[in-house]
Enzyme design. Structure first.
Site, PDB file in Angstrom:
ATOM      1  CG  ASP A 142      -4.491  16.492  11.199  1.00 27.21           C
ATOM      2  OD1 ASP A 142      -4.167  17.735  10.922  1.00 27.21           O
ATOM      3  OD2 ASP A 142      -4.743  16.935  12.527  1.00 27.21           O
ATOM      4  CD  GLU A 194      -9.594  23.709  11.002  1.00 29.26           C
ATOM      5  OE1 GLU A 194      -8.422  23.698  11.425  1.00 29.26           O
ATOM      6  OE2 GLU A 194     -10.482  23.631  11.267  1.00 29.26           O
TER       7      GLU A 194
END
Length: 621
Positions: free
Chosen positions: A365, A559
Site C-alpha cells: 500500500d 523503513e
C-alpha cells in the site's frame, strides 16, 4: 580505552560545534569541522575524534549516558571506533529488537493508551468474547487504569458490525500467557517505534531476524499471536486495530513455522496445534470460492468493508474524490463527509475502494499495480505465498507427523498437499508466466488477460520454489536487470512507473523505492536455484545501502530507500519511518533490521570487509 567525561558539558559542546543544521544528529549534511577533542577528566589525556561516523557514535554514546542521568560517565573509545557492520548488527541484536517489543497487558497497555492513533476520549481495547480468560483479565484492568475501556466483541464479526466501530477505533487484544505470578501478554515486535500494533507480513520477516539473533522465544511468540488472531478474529489481521478486522495480510504463517521448526528440538504438540491453525486459515480465509478464491482456481486479495479505509490521513484520497465532488456539486470536504456517512453512495466509487482495501491487504500500500484493479487480479505474490503454504504443509506432515495429520476430523497426507501445489504451479505457469518478457505477471481473471505491470513480485516464485530451472534462468537473466539499482531492486521497473498516471501521487511500493521484503525474498530465491554469486551481489548492494546511510546519517535505519539516489530521503505519499529521532536511533525498522542480519548470514567475509571501508580513509583517530 575508556574516557571519563562530564557528560552534559561534552554533549552540549559536541552538538554546538558539529550539529550545524540543529536536527539533533551529526550527519554528512552538517558543516562543522568534523574534528572534536575529548579530554579525560581524571588523567587529562586527550583524544581527537574525526569524521561524521565517529562523531555520531560519540554522540550516541553520550546520549545513553544522559538517559541514565550520569553526570560523570565513561565513554568506551572501542565503541566509537567500532566497525560499522559490527556496530549496526550489534545494536540490532542487543537493543533494537527489545525496543520494538510490545505486550498487551497491565504493563504494556500504559504505552498503548497514550498512542497517538488513539483518537477516542477514552482509549478502547476490544477483546473477543471467545477469549474468556482475556475478557476477565482485561475487565479487571479496566477498573485499575484511568481513561481506559474494554469492549467485548461478538464471536462472529461481520463487516457491518466492524463499520459501527469506526466512531470508536481501538486496539485488539492479543494472546495472554500464564507466568509464575500473573498473566502476561505474549510479546510481539512492531515494525517501527511509532507503532504499537502487530502488523501482518512485517512480523514474518521480523521473525526471521529474531531467529538469526538467537531470540527463538520471541519468534515463537509471533506464531502464538498469529494463531490467536485466526481463532479469535477469523484471520491474521493486517494489524490488530478495530478497523483492520475486515482484512488479512500476505500469508506467511507456514513459512514462520518451518523456520522455527528448523531451529530443532521443537515441541511436537506445539507444532501440531499451529499446523492445525495453518490449515484452518488456508481453508477458511483463502479457499472460500467467491471471496479470495476465484474461478481460475487461483487466489486474489479481497478485503471486506465499504468505502474509504479508516486509517488514511485526511486528504489522502483527494485526487480520487475530486471528480465525484464535482459530479455531486459539492465541496470536496463536504462530499467526503457525506460519502463517509453513506448519505451519498456511488457504486463506481465503492468499487474503487474495494480494490483499495484489497491492495492494503496485500501489504503493498500503495502501488500502481493494484490501484483500482487489485480484487480483479490473481496476483503473483499471493499465489506464490499459497504455493509455499501447500509445500510447507506437505513437508511438515511428512517430516514431523509420519505422513498423516488429522485436523478438524479430516486426515491430511503429504500427497494431498503436493497435488494442491502442483495444480497451483500449473495454473500459474498457464495464466501468469509470460514467455516473451521472461517474468510473471498478475492475471486479470475478470477481463481474462495478463496485467503486464513489471513488479518485484515477479521474483516471489523463485522464493517459493514454484518455477522450473528455465523460468528461473529467464527471471535472473532477463527480468532482474530491469529492477536492479546500485542499492538493490526497486518495487517496480522504471518502465512500468513511466506508463502509470504521472499526475497521481508517487506510490511508495513502485519505482524508485526499495523495500527489505523484496530483497530478502529475492536472495532466498536466488540461493534456492543455486545462483550463489548473484545472491552475493544482491545482498552486498542492499547492505551497502543500509550501511552507507547509517554511517552518514547518525545510525539511521529507515523503513525504505530511494534507490535512484541511494538515500533514505524519500518523497512519496507516505513518509519514511525510522528517520525521526533525537541523538540516537533507538530501534531502526523491523524488516530492515532483519534484512541486515539475514544478509550477513549470506555475505562472504571479504564483502563484509568492503562494507566496513565505507568510512572515509581520513576518518581516523
Amino acid at each position: 580505552m575508556k574516557f571519563l567525561l562530564k557528560v552534559d558539558q561534552v554533549f552540549e559542546a559536541l552538538l554546538l560545534q558539529e550539529d550545524t543544521d540543529h536536527d539533533k544528529k551529526i550527519t554528512k549534511d552538517d558543516l562543522g569541522p568534523k574534528r572534536f577533542v575529548l579530554v579525560d577528566e581524571s588523567t587529562k589525556e586527550q583524544q581527537i575524534i574525526v569524521g561524521t561516523y565517529h562523531l555520531s557514535n560519540l554522540l550516541q554514546e553520550l546520549a545513553v549516558l544522559k538517559e541514565n542521568e550520569e553526570i560523570l560517565g565513561e565513554v568506551d573509545l572501542d565503541c566509537i571506533q567500532e566497525n560499522p557492520v559490527e556496530r549496526i548488527s550489534r545494536k540490532i541484536r542487543e537493543d533494537y529488537w527489545d525496543e520494538l517489543t510490545r505486550t498487551i497487558d497491565r504493563k504494556g497497555l500504559k504505552l498503548i493508551i497514550e498512542d497517538v492513533k488513539t483518537s477516542n476520549e477514552v482509549a478502547t481495547l476490544y477483546v473477543s468474547e471467545k477469549d474468556k480468560q482475556g475478557v476477565a483479565y482485561f475487565k479487571e484492568l479496566e477498573k485499575e487504569l484511568d481513561n481506559f475501556e474494554v469492549v467485548v466483541l461478538p464471536s462472529t464479526i461481520s463487516e457491518e458490525y466492524v463499520a459501527t466501530l469506526d466512531d470508536k477505533p481501538g486496539i485488539l487484544a492479543l494472546a495472554l500467557q500464564q507466568k509464575i505470578y500473573s498473566l502476561q501478554g505474549v510479546p510481539f515486535v512492531v515494525p517501527g517505534g511509532r507503532f504499537n500494533e502487530m502488523y501482518g507480513w512485517d512480523s514474518y520477516f521480523i521473525g526471521i531476524g529474531l531467529l538469526i539473533d538467537g531470540k527463538l522465544e520471541k519468534a515463537i511468540a509471533i506464531a502464538e499471536n498469529f494463531k490467536y488472531q485466526i481463532i479469535h478474529y477469523g484471520k491474521i489481521l493486517n494489524a490488530n486495530r478495530s478497523y483492520y478486522l475486515t482484512r488479512t495480510q500476505p500469508p506467511l504463517y507456514s513459512s514462520l513455522l518451518v523456520a522455527i521448526a528448523n531451529e530443532g528440538n521443537i515441541d511436537k504438540k506445539w507444532l501440531r496445534s499451529h499446523l492445525e491453525t495453518v490449515i484452518l486459515e488456508y481453508d477458511t480465509v483463502w479457499m472460500v470460492q467467491g471471496n479470495r478464491l476465484t474461478p481460475t482456481g487461483l487466489n486474489r486479495y479481497k478485503a471486506d468493508g465499504v468505502g474509504m479505509p479508516f486509517e488514511v490521513e485526511p486528504g489522502h484520497f483527494d485526487d480520487v474524490l475530486e471528480p465525484y465532488a464535482i459530479k455531486y456539486n459539492l465541496p470536496i470536504r463536504e462530499f467526503e463527509k457525506q460519502y463517509l456517512a453513506r448519505i451519498i453512495t456511488d457504486p463506481e466509487l465503492d468499487l474503487y475502494f474495494v480494490h483499495d482495501r484489497s491492495m492494503r491487504e496485500s501489504g503493498h500500500d500503495t502501488t500502481n499495480r493494484l490501484i483500482n484493479t487489485c480484487a480483479n487480479l490473481n496476483s503473483v505474490d499471493v499465489n506464490s505465498f499459497l504455493y509455499k503454504y501447500e509445500k510447507d504443509i506437505e513437508s511438515l506432515i511428512r517430516d514431523y507427523f509420519e505422513g498423516s495429520f488429522t485436523a478438524g476430523n479430516v486426515i491430511h497426507t503429504p500427497e494431498e498437499w503436493a497435488k494442491k501445489a502442483e495444480f497451483r504451479k500449473e495454473r500459474m505457469t498457464e495464466l501468469c508466466w509470460n514467455e516473451t518478457a521472461g517474468m510473471y505477471f498478475d492475471y486479470d481473471f475478470v477481463n481474462q488477460k495478463q496485467f503486464p505491470f513489471e513488479a518485484a513480485s515477479t521474483f516471489f516464485p523463485l522464493w517459493a520454489g514454484l518455477c522450473d530451472d528455465y523460468q528461473a534462468q529467464k527471471l535472473v537473466e532477463n527480468a532482474l536487470p530491469l529492477f536492479m539499482k546500485t542499492g538493490g531492486i526497486t518495487g517496480s521497473t522504471q518502465n512500468s512507473w513511466l506508463e502509470s498516471d504521472q499526475n497521481a501521487p508517487q506510490r511508495q511500493w513502485d519505482y524508485p523505492f526499495g523495500w527489505a521484503p523484496h530483497q530478502m525474498l529475492l536472495w532466498e530465491g536466488l540461493l534456492k536455484y543455486n545462483y550463489k554469486e548473484k545472491a552475493q551481489e544482491m545482498v552486498y548492494r542492499w547492505l551497502w545501502l543500509i550501511t552507507k546511510n547509517a554511517v552518514e546519517y547518525n545510525g539511521t535505519i529507515p523503513e525504505k530507500f530511494d534507490l535512484e539516489t541511494s538515500s533514505h530521503k524519500v518523497f512519496a505519499e507516505y513518509g519514511n519511518v525510522g528517520t525521526e529521532f533525537d541523538y540516537i536511533a533507538k530501534e531502526g525498522f523491523g524488516w530492515v533490521n532483519a534484512s541486515y542480519q539475514y544478509g550477513l548470514q549470506i555475505l562472504d567475509g571479504k564483502l563484509i570487509d568492503e562494507l566496513n571501508q565505507l568510512i572515509s580513509p581520513d576518518e581516523l583517530f
